[in-house]
Structure formats: C-alpha cells, structure tokens
Design a protein around this motif. Structure first.
Motif, PDB file in Angstrom:
ATOM      1  N   PHE A 107     -22.191  90.612 -38.093  1.00  0.00           N
ATOM      2  CA  PHE A 107     -22.875  89.348 -37.863  1.00  0.00           C
ATOM      3  C   PHE A 107     -23.788  89.034 -39.037  1.00  0.00           C
ATOM      4  O   PHE A 107     -24.431  89.909 -39.591  1.00  0.00           O
ATOM      5  CB  PHE A 107     -23.714  89.416 -36.581  1.00  0.00           C
ATOM      6  CG  PHE A 107     -24.505  88.169 -36.342  1.00  0.00           C
ATOM      7  CD1 PHE A 107     -23.889  87.034 -35.849  1.00  0.00           C
ATOM      8  CD2 PHE A 107     -25.849  88.118 -36.635  1.00  0.00           C
ATOM      9  CE1 PHE A 107     -24.607  85.870 -35.636  1.00  0.00           C
ATOM     10  CE2 PHE A 107     -26.579  86.964 -36.425  1.00  0.00           C
ATOM     11  CZ  PHE A 107     -25.958  85.841 -35.923  1.00  0.00           C
ATOM     12  N   THR A 108     -23.841  87.781 -39.405  1.00  0.00           N
ATOM     13  CA  THR A 108     -24.760  87.308 -40.429  1.00  0.00           C
ATOM     14  C   THR A 108     -25.308  85.952 -39.991  1.00  0.00           C
ATOM     15  O   THR A 108     -24.684  85.247 -39.204  1.00  0.00           O
ATOM     16  CB  THR A 108     -24.059  87.188 -41.799  1.00  0.00           C
ATOM     17  OG1 THR A 108     -24.982  86.685 -42.748  1.00  0.00           O
ATOM     18  CG2 THR A 108     -22.847  86.314 -41.745  1.00  0.00           C
ATOM     19  N   THR A 109     -26.470  85.606 -40.490  1.00  0.00           N
ATOM     20  CA  THR A 109     -27.050  84.315 -40.111  1.00  0.00           C
ATOM     21  C   THR A 109     -26.316  83.148 -40.759  1.00  0.00           C
ATOM     22  O   THR A 109     -26.596  81.995 -40.420  1.00  0.00           O
ATOM     23  CB  THR A 109     -28.538  84.249 -40.481  1.00  0.00           C
ATOM     24  OG1 THR A 109     -28.698  84.482 -41.867  1.00  0.00           O
ATOM     25  CG2 THR A 109     -29.339  85.260 -39.688  1.00  0.00           C
ATOM     26  N   LEU A 110     -25.382  83.430 -41.636  1.00  0.00           N
ATOM     27  CA  LEU A 110     -24.571  82.351 -42.210  1.00  0.00           C
ATOM     28  C   LEU A 110     -23.689  81.691 -41.153  1.00  0.00           C
ATOM     29  O   LEU A 110     -23.276  80.542 -41.317  1.00  0.00           O
ATOM     30  CB  LEU A 110     -23.689  82.883 -43.338  1.00  0.00           C
ATOM     31  CG  LEU A 110     -24.396  83.275 -44.630  1.00  0.00           C
ATOM     32  CD1 LEU A 110     -23.389  83.887 -45.599  1.00  0.00           C
ATOM     33  CD2 LEU A 110     -25.058  82.080 -45.257  1.00  0.00           C
ATOM     34  N   THR A 111     -23.440  82.398 -40.039  1.00  0.00           N
ATOM     35  CA  THR A 111     -22.589  81.830 -38.998  1.00  0.00           C
ATOM     36  C   THR A 111     -23.247  80.627 -38.323  1.00  0.00           C
ATOM     37  O   THR A 111     -22.553  79.738 -37.853  1.00  0.00           O
ATOM     38  CB  THR A 111     -22.270  82.870 -37.914  1.00  0.00           C
ATOM     39  OG1 THR A 111     -23.491  83.337 -37.344  1.00  0.00           O
ATOM     40  CG2 THR A 111     -21.507  84.034 -38.488  1.00  0.00           C
ATOM     41  N   VAL A 112     -24.580  80.579 -38.279  1.00  0.00           N
ATOM     42  CA  VAL A 112     -25.259  79.499 -37.565  1.00  0.00           C
ATOM     43  C   VAL A 112     -25.639  78.331 -38.468  1.00  0.00           C
ATOM     44  O   VAL A 112     -26.154  77.327 -37.983  1.00  0.00           O
ATOM     45  CB  VAL A 112     -26.495  80.028 -36.814  1.00  0.00           C
ATOM     46  CG1 VAL A 112     -26.078  80.980 -35.721  1.00  0.00           C
ATOM     47  CG2 VAL A 112     -27.471  80.682 -37.754  1.00  0.00           C
ATOM     48  N   VAL A 113     -25.397  78.428 -39.760  1.00  0.00           N
ATOM     49  CA  VAL A 113     -25.686  77.310 -40.667  1.00  0.00           C
ATOM     50  C   VAL A 113     -24.813  76.113 -40.300  1.00  0.00           C
ATOM     51  O   VAL A 113     -25.292  74.976 -40.228  1.00  0.00           O
ATOM     52  CB  VAL A 113     -25.474  77.723 -42.143  1.00  0.00           C
ATOM     53  CG1 VAL A 113     -25.522  76.529 -43.056  1.00  0.00           C
ATOM     54  CG2 VAL A 113     -26.515  78.747 -42.550  1.00  0.00           C
ATOM     55  N   THR A 131     -35.175  75.287 -42.693  1.00  0.00           N
ATOM     56  CA  THR A 131     -34.587  76.267 -41.787  1.00  0.00           C
ATOM     57  C   THR A 131     -33.226  76.734 -42.285  1.00  0.00           C
ATOM     58  O   THR A 131     -32.931  77.927 -42.318  1.00  0.00           O
ATOM     59  CB  THR A 131     -34.442  75.669 -40.372  1.00  0.00           C
ATOM     60  OG1 THR A 131     -35.723  75.287 -39.908  1.00  0.00           O
ATOM     61  CG2 THR A 131     -33.813  76.645 -39.425  1.00  0.00           C
ATOM     62  N   VAL A 132     -32.389  75.793 -42.695  1.00  0.00           N
ATOM     63  CA  VAL A 132     -31.045  76.151 -43.146  1.00  0.00           C
ATOM     64  C   VAL A 132     -31.091  76.929 -44.457  1.00  0.00           C
ATOM     65  O   VAL A 132     -30.338  77.888 -44.644  1.00  0.00           O
ATOM     66  CB  VAL A 132     -30.163  74.892 -43.256  1.00  0.00           C
ATOM     67  CG1 VAL A 132     -28.859  75.197 -43.954  1.00  0.00           C
ATOM     68  CG2 VAL A 132     -29.912  74.326 -41.875  1.00  0.00           C
ATOM     69  N   VAL A 133     -31.992  76.557 -45.352  1.00  0.00           N
ATOM     70  CA  VAL A 133     -32.125  77.309 -46.611  1.00  0.00           C
ATOM     71  C   VAL A 133     -32.509  78.744 -46.329  1.00  0.00           C
ATOM     72  O   VAL A 133     -31.945  79.677 -46.917  1.00  0.00           O
ATOM     73  CB  VAL A 133     -33.138  76.623 -47.551  1.00  0.00           C
ATOM     74  CG1 VAL A 133     -33.552  77.546 -48.677  1.00  0.00           C
ATOM     75  CG2 VAL A 133     -32.546  75.340 -48.113  1.00  0.00           C
ATOM     76  N   MET A 134     -33.439  78.949 -45.408  1.00  0.00           N
ATOM     77  CA  MET A 134     -33.834  80.318 -45.092  1.00  0.00           C
ATOM     78  C   MET A 134     -32.738  81.088 -44.364  1.00  0.00           C
ATOM     79  O   MET A 134     -32.587  82.290 -44.560  1.00  0.00           O
ATOM     80  CB  MET A 134     -35.128  80.320 -44.271  1.00  0.00           C
ATOM     81  CG  MET A 134     -36.331  79.826 -45.050  1.00  0.00           C
ATOM     82  SD  MET A 134     -36.503  80.564 -46.699  1.00  0.00           S
ATOM     83  CE  MET A 134     -36.793  82.259 -46.310  1.00  0.00           C
ATOM     84  N   LEU A 135     -31.925  80.395 -43.548  1.00  0.00           N
ATOM     85  CA  LEU A 135     -30.776  81.061 -42.935  1.00  0.00           C
ATOM     86  C   LEU A 135     -29.767  81.490 -43.985  1.00  0.00           C
ATOM     87  O   LEU A 135     -29.186  82.584 -43.898  1.00  0.00           O
ATOM     88  CB  LEU A 135     -30.109  80.114 -41.934  1.00  0.00           C
ATOM     89  CG  LEU A 135     -30.814  79.896 -40.596  1.00  0.00           C
ATOM     90  CD1 LEU A 135     -30.124  78.794 -39.813  1.00  0.00           C
ATOM     91  CD2 LEU A 135     -30.870  81.159 -39.788  1.00  0.00           C
ATOM     92  N   VAL A 136     -29.550  80.654 -44.987  1.00  0.00           N
ATOM     93  CA  VAL A 136     -28.615  81.012 -46.068  1.00  0.00           C
ATOM     94  C   VAL A 136     -29.165  82.180 -46.873  1.00  0.00           C
ATOM     95  O   VAL A 136     -28.432  83.120 -47.186  1.00  0.00           O
ATOM     96  CB  VAL A 136     -28.330  79.786 -46.970  1.00  0.00           C
ATOM     97  CG1 VAL A 136     -27.589  80.189 -48.213  1.00  0.00           C
ATOM     98  CG2 VAL A 136     -27.535  78.744 -46.197  1.00  0.00           C
TER      99      VAL A 136
END
Length: 93
Positions: free
Chosen positions: A34-40, A83-88
C-alpha cells in the motif's frame, strides 16, 4: 460559473495524471504494498472534479458565488492541492 467549470476540468485532468503516475511509478519500481499514491486519484476525482461540478449546478440555480465565497474557494484550492502534494511526497518516499 465558468471559473468553477474550468476548475472542474483542471481537477479532472490532474485526477487522470495522478492515476497514471501511481500505476506507472509502482509498476516501474515493482512495488506491490500500500502507498498513499493510491488515494491521489480519488482525492482529485471526488474533492476536485465532482465537487466543482456540483457547485456549477448549484451556482446555475442559486447564484451563490460572490467575493466572500470566492475567498473560501481560494482556501479550498490551496488546501486540496497541498493535501495531494503531501500525499504524493509521502507515497514516493
């Protein structure tokens, strides 16, 4: 109203870019966890594109966008993109 529609289109394009980046980046690095890239992809889809499409419909019927609401939308733009930048960043690391 045109500004809201343009924002929806931009977030739709960013949504697609985020999904393709996640798929290609994890495939390139053979990463299966799992990585937070999935929720971007879903953040830009729901909180970006769909929300602004709904705001276009509400604006068409109720004419709510004024200078006061535009200030809040500016904060929303900044917050969503931060938020999206920090998720990436977190997903790539």
């Amino acid at each position: 109203m045109k500004c809201l529609m343009n924002a929806s289109i931009v977030y739709g394009v960013l949504d697609l870019i985020g999904g393709v980046f996640y798929r290609e980046f994890t495939k390139l690095n053979s990463f299966t966890d799992f990585t937070t890239l999935t929720v971007v992809h879903t953040h830009y889809l729901m909180l970006g594109m769909v929300l602004f499409l709904l705001l276009v419909l509400v604006e068409k019927n109720f004419h709510f966008v004024a200078t006061k609401v535009s200030k809040y939308l500016l904060f929303y733009y900044i917050g969503l993109n931060l938020t999206v930048v920090m998720l990436v960043v977190r997903g790539v690391v």
